[in-house]
Design an enzyme around this catalytic site. Structure first.
Site, PDB file in Angstrom:
ATOM      1  N   CYS A   1       0.839  -1.212   0.000  1.00 28.35           N
ATOM      2  CA  CYS A   1       0.000   0.000   0.000  1.00 28.35           C
ATOM      3  C   CYS A   1       0.875   1.264   0.000  1.00 28.35           C
ATOM      4  O   CYS A   1       1.739   1.430   0.874  1.00 28.35           O
ATOM      5  CB  CYS A   1      -0.915   0.003   1.218  1.00 28.35           C
ATOM      6  SG  CYS A   1      -1.969   1.454   1.260  1.00 28.35           S
TER       7      CYS A   1
ATOM      8  N   GLY B   1      -5.958  -6.289 -10.886  1.00 27.40           N
ATOM      9  CA  GLY B   1      -6.488  -5.274  -9.981  1.00 27.40           C
ATOM     10  C   GLY B   1      -7.486  -4.424 -10.750  1.00 27.40           C
ATOM     11  O   GLY B   1      -8.606  -4.857 -11.044  1.00 27.40           O
TER      12      GLY B   1
ATOM     13  N   LYS C   1       2.103  -9.797  -0.148  1.00 27.54           N
ATOM     14  CA  LYS C   1       2.081  -8.993  -1.376  1.00 27.54           C
ATOM     15  C   LYS C   1       3.071  -7.866  -1.201  1.00 27.54           C
ATOM     16  O   LYS C   1       3.028  -7.143  -0.201  1.00 27.54           O
ATOM     17  CB  LYS C   1       0.667  -8.430  -1.557  1.00 27.54           C
ATOM     18  CG  LYS C   1       0.539  -7.370  -2.618  1.00 27.54           C
ATOM     19  CD  LYS C   1      -0.568  -7.717  -3.582  1.00 27.54           C
ATOM     20  CE  LYS C   1      -0.805  -6.666  -4.619  1.00 27.54           C
ATOM     21  NZ  LYS C   1      -1.837  -5.720  -4.226  1.00 27.54           N
TER      22      LYS C   1
HETATM   23  C1  LIG Z   1      -8.096   2.092  -5.135  1.00 24.87           C
HETATM   24  C2  LIG Z   1      -7.132   0.971  -4.919  1.00 24.87           C
HETATM   25  C3  LIG Z   1      -7.190   0.252  -3.737  1.00 24.87           C
HETATM   26  C4  LIG Z   1      -6.306  -0.806  -3.520  1.00 24.87           C
HETATM   27  N1  LIG Z   1      -6.396  -1.519  -2.352  1.00 24.87           N
HETATM   28  C5  LIG Z   1      -5.598  -2.595  -2.164  1.00 24.87           C
HETATM   29  C6  LIG Z   1      -5.705  -3.408  -0.987  1.00 24.87           C
HETATM   30  O1  LIG Z   1      -6.542  -3.157  -0.103  1.00 24.87           O
HETATM   31  N2  LIG Z   1      -4.877  -4.474  -0.884  1.00 24.87           N
HETATM   32  C7  LIG Z   1      -3.957  -4.780  -1.853  1.00 24.87           C
HETATM   33  O2  LIG Z   1      -3.224  -5.773  -1.728  1.00 24.87           O
HETATM   34  N3  LIG Z   1      -3.813  -4.027  -2.942  1.00 24.87           N
HETATM   35  C8  LIG Z   1      -4.611  -2.955  -3.122  1.00 24.87           C
HETATM   36  N4  LIG Z   1      -4.474  -2.190  -4.252  1.00 24.87           N
HETATM   37  C9  LIG Z   1      -3.429  -2.540  -5.241  1.00 24.87           C
HETATM   38  C10 LIG Z   1      -3.959  -3.516  -6.278  1.00 24.87           C
HETATM   39  O3  LIG Z   1      -4.325  -4.736  -5.679  1.00 24.87           O
HETATM   40  C11 LIG Z   1      -2.896  -3.809  -7.342  1.00 24.87           C
HETATM   41  O4  LIG Z   1      -1.777  -4.376  -6.716  1.00 24.87           O
HETATM   42  C12 LIG Z   1      -2.444  -2.557  -8.075  1.00 24.87           C
HETATM   43  O5  LIG Z   1      -3.532  -1.746  -8.421  1.00 24.87           O
HETATM   44  C13 LIG Z   1      -1.667  -2.936  -9.345  1.00 24.87           C
HETATM   45  O6  LIG Z   1      -2.409  -3.808 -10.139  1.00 24.87           O
HETATM   46  P1  LIG Z   1      -3.311  -3.250 -11.360  1.00 24.87           P
HETATM   47  O7  LIG Z   1      -2.388  -2.425 -12.239  1.00 24.87           O
HETATM   48  O8  LIG Z   1      -3.814  -4.515 -12.007  1.00 24.87           O
HETATM   49  O9  LIG Z   1      -4.386  -2.414 -10.775  1.00 24.87           O
HETATM   50  C14 LIG Z   1      -5.335  -1.121  -4.494  1.00 24.87           C
HETATM   51  C15 LIG Z   1      -5.266  -0.391  -5.680  1.00 24.87           C
HETATM   52  C16 LIG Z   1      -6.143   0.648  -5.906  1.00 24.87           C
HETATM   53  C17 LIG Z   1      -6.050   1.425  -7.191  1.00 24.87           C
END
Ligand SMILES: Cc1cc2nc3c(=O)[nH]c(=O)nc-3n(C[C@H](O)[C@H](O)[C@H](O)COP(=O)(O)O)c2cc1C
Length: 316
Positions: free
Chosen positions: A92, A217, A133
């Site tokens: 995070c 994500g 993670k």
């Molecule tokens: C609004 C938002 C909230 C997120 N909350 C979490 C979370 O609670 N736990 C987590 O492991 N990753 C969280 N992430 C990260 C995503 O799981 C992911 O690792 C990140 O967005 C990159 O992947 P993506 O490009 O497919 O979105 C969050 C991302 C966003 C944009």
């Protein structure tokens, strides 16, 4: 994903085949054992006979924190409440979270990351798996491999790697080849994450990282049919087209109905806008529709506005 993917979203996204498991929003652990209601709020699936979505896809409960005693106490609490796996968040990037020594801030100190995983692993023993993670680092990637080893040495049975540093936020590109370097050195399964929006991205992420599995994500929100399309491609070699707008509207409709059962209509409109915001960046019809209805606050009017696009000649 915090504030975005709750139990209803998990339910909707897993109704078609594609996801093997999902993760809750993080439960923030500070310095005390949290009451059961905090866990069941983040993970209502704990109240079901299986900790899974209605379609049977497992839900991992995610914790975020750095206080070892509190992490251990909350891991035991989660286990007592029926959690069947625990995931630890070291990715995070939020300033507030990092200032209080949570999420990606532990990537600056692999020993502390190790201790956090170890504390949770010891707390639950072999009763349930503990996974982690990470990102590639806080400001740079120098400690990427050391952090990955720390998670493994602490007892993590799987590692998801978001292929960016904390300072890179969500800016492209995702450095999938760095995940490959980590995967090559670890014995536990490594899952590639970051910037997978299309079938092509999926293939590129897999090829460059060498990982068998990826985590979606924002891509799953932007196109709820992405995981099913990936699964279909894996099984048949056929590439299905992007999810038609009418199908996305149907999902948003179902989402509104599920959320409306517990939330005021105005809040449901905000949630719909939030989901559409993820869709509009990747889909011109979503972008046009969002632009047209974004000022509406009445739920019925908003839903009618969503549907009116599907009937327009260009989308017929
Ligand atoms: C609004 C938002 C909230 C997120 N909350 C979490 C979370 O609670 N736990 C987590 O492991 N990753 C969280 N992430 C990260 C995503 O799981 C992911 O690792 C990140 O967005 C990159 O992947 P993506 O490009 O497919 O979105 C969050 C991302 C966003 C944009």
């Amino acid at each position: 994903m915090e504030g975005v993917i709750d139990a209803h979203t998990r339910d909707l996204l897993t109704r078609r085949p594609g996801f093997d498991w999902t993760v809750t929003e993080f439960v923030r652990v500070v310095d005390a054992r949290l009451p059961p209601r905090v866990f069941t709020k983040h993970c209502p699936e704990l109240l079901l006979p299986e900790v899974a979505t209605p379609s049977g896809v497992t839900v991992h409960l995610q914790l975020l924190g750095s206080d070892l005693d509190a992490l251990a106490a909350n891991a035991r609490q989660a286990l007592r409440l029926g959690a069947t796996s625990l995931d630890l968040n070291f990715g995070c990037p939020a300033k507030l979270v990092n200032r209080h020594d949570g999420g990606a801030s532990l990537l600056r100190n692999p020993t502390r990351l190790f201790r956090a995983v170890d504390a949770v692993h010891r707390a639950v023993g072999d009763a349930i798996p503990v996974t982690a993670k990470i990102r590639l680092g806080f400001s740079d990637r120098r400690l990427a491999l050391t952090c990955a080893h720390a998670a493994e040495d602490g007892g993590a049975t799987q590692l998801v790697v978001h292929a960016r540093t904390r300072d890179e936020g969500y800016r492209p590109p995702a450095h999938w080849e760095w995940i490959g370097r980590i995967r090559a050195r670890l014995s536990i399964p490594v899952v590639a994450n970051g910037d997978i929006w299309t079938l092509e991205d999926y293939w590129k992420a897999r090829t460059l990282s060498g990982c068998r599995d990826v985590m979606l994500g924002r891509g799953a929100l932007a196109d709820p049919g992405l995981a099913p399309r990936i699964r279909h491609w894996q099984r048949t070699g056929q590439r299905l087209p992007a999810t038609p707008w009418a199908e996305r509207v149907e999902i948003l409709d179902q989402y509104a109905a599920l959320q409306r059962s517990t939330l005021p209509a105005k809040v449901v409109v905000s949630l719909l806008k939030q989901w559409m915001n993820h869709m509009r960046a990747r889909d011109p019809v979503a972008a046009e529709t969002f632009q047209r209805i974004r000022r509406l606050t009445d739920l019925d009017e908003f839903l009618a506005g969503l549907h009116s696009t599907t009937c327009s000649p260009t989308n017929a």
